[in-house]
Scaffold this active site. Structure first.
Site, short mmCIF file in Angstrom:
data_model
loop_
_atom_site.label_atom_id
_atom_site.label_comp_id
_atom_site.label_asym_id
_atom_site.label_seq_id
_atom_site.Cartn_x
_atom_site.Cartn_y
_atom_site.Cartn_z
N THR A 1 0.81 -1.21 0.00
CA THR A 1 0.00 0.00 0.00
C THR A 1 0.84 1.26 0.00
O THR A 1 0.31 2.35 0.11
CB THR A 1 -0.90 0.04 1.24
OG1 THR A 1 -0.09 0.07 2.42
CG2 THR A 1 -1.82 -1.16 1.30
N SER A 2 2.15 1.12 -0.10
CA SER A 2 3.05 2.27 -0.06
C SER A 2 2.89 3.07 1.23
O SER A 2 3.00 4.27 1.24
CB SER A 2 2.81 3.18 -1.26
OG SER A 2 2.97 2.50 -2.45
N CYS A 3 2.60 2.42 2.32
CA CYS A 3 2.38 3.11 3.58
C CYS A 3 3.72 3.42 4.23
O CYS A 3 4.43 2.53 4.65
CB CYS A 3 1.54 2.24 4.52
SG CYS A 3 1.39 2.89 6.17
N GLY A 4 4.05 4.69 4.33
CA GLY A 4 5.34 5.09 4.87
C GLY A 4 5.47 4.85 6.35
O GLY A 4 6.54 4.99 6.92
N LEU A 5 4.35 4.51 7.04
CA LEU A 5 4.42 4.25 8.48
C LEU A 5 4.76 2.80 8.78
O LEU A 5 5.18 2.47 9.87
CB LEU A 5 3.07 4.58 9.13
CG LEU A 5 2.61 6.03 8.97
CD1 LEU A 5 1.27 6.20 9.66
CD2 LEU A 5 3.62 6.99 9.55
#
Length: 268
Positions: free
Chosen positions: A111-115
């Site tokens: 999801t390309s979640c930077g967290l």
């Protein structure tokens, strides 16, 4: 898995109809593949995404990860095809090189979640350098841009499977746009494009997705005054916008939109 150099592929699919019919149809399908991000020799992330405009994506991703402060902190970006996907190798300027050493981590995200993969909850509240400006666009302008949205989604018109992020002037002129199978990736591509070719007239960003904390955070890094999304916001997204003064509009449809935060009274 073979590497595709194009953002879409023509495939033959089966087709069923409600009256019992069946057959085959050729259809353009959005390409999704792993893209590995290597920074100064460190493997930093593997993103599942549409493999185009990788230089823009890498720039925006490093900005929203707080690994750089501007496009001029990047000395070189080299994307190249590998057997299973793509690799983007990045060299950073000496003044920011310590950041990757301090916060190197390996993660794979669809999801390309930077967290994802941060080592502690306290790291979620990462600093935002500047408060966003007051937006200048009118509600009439927002509705006009929504009405013309499809004209800036050529890949989605072919595949029906990608998100878009669009940066506009106060009068609704489109300065830059980006598409990707991942909503976060599309916004990172846009943030990178704005950083690589600065557009001081960018007033607001429109995204064709729900608005999460990360989407708000990326809009704050982009420096615009307003983020508009065609789907609903999360509670943390609204909290983040309110904390940092970003005007936030959600559920933006041709006939109505929801004002989630309006610190300047622009849409009262």
């Amino acid at each position: 898995m073979s590497v595709s150099h194009a953002p879409a592929r023509l495939l033959t699919l089966g087709r069923l109809t409600s009256d019992g019919g069946h057959g085959e149809i050729e259809r353009m399908v959005a390409v999704e593949c792993p893209v590995a991000i290597e920074v100064d020799g460190f493997g930093y992330a593997v993103m599942m995404m549409t493999p185009e405009r990788l230089e823009d994506f890498a720039t925006g991703f490093l900005l929203t990860e707080r690994l750089i402060d501007g496009a001029n902190d990047i000395l070189d970006i080299e994307p190249f095809a590998a057997e299973a996907g793509w690799i983007v190798r990045i060299a950073l300027a000496e003044r920011v090189r310590g950041r990757i050493r301090d916060r190197v981590r390996h993660r794979t995200s669809d999801t390309s979640c930077g967290l994802c993969g941060l080592s502690g909850l306290e790291q979620i509240a990462r600093p935002v350098a500047n408060r966003p400006p007051a937006p200048r666009a009118s509600v009439e302008t927002l509705f006009a841009v929504l009405g013309d949205l499809r004209a800036h989604q050529p890949l989605n018109a072919r595949t029906g499977a990608v998100h878009a992020a669009i940066a506009c002037t106060p009068l609704g002129a489109v300065l830059a746009s980006a598409e990707d199978v991942g909503r976060h990736n599309a916004l990172d591509k846009l943030v990178g494009a704005l950083a690589r070719q600065p557009h001081p007239g960018a007033d607001f960003i429109l995204v064709t997705s729900r608005i999460s904390y990360e989407m708000v955070d990326k809009a704050l890094i982009a420096g615009v005054g307003l983020l508009v999304g065609i789907s609903a916001p999360t509670s943390l997204a609204i909290d983040h916008a309110r904390t940092h003064g970003l005007t936030l509009i959600a559920l933006a449809r041709p006939d109505a939109m929801l004002v989630a935060h309006d610190p300047h009274g622009r849409f009262a």
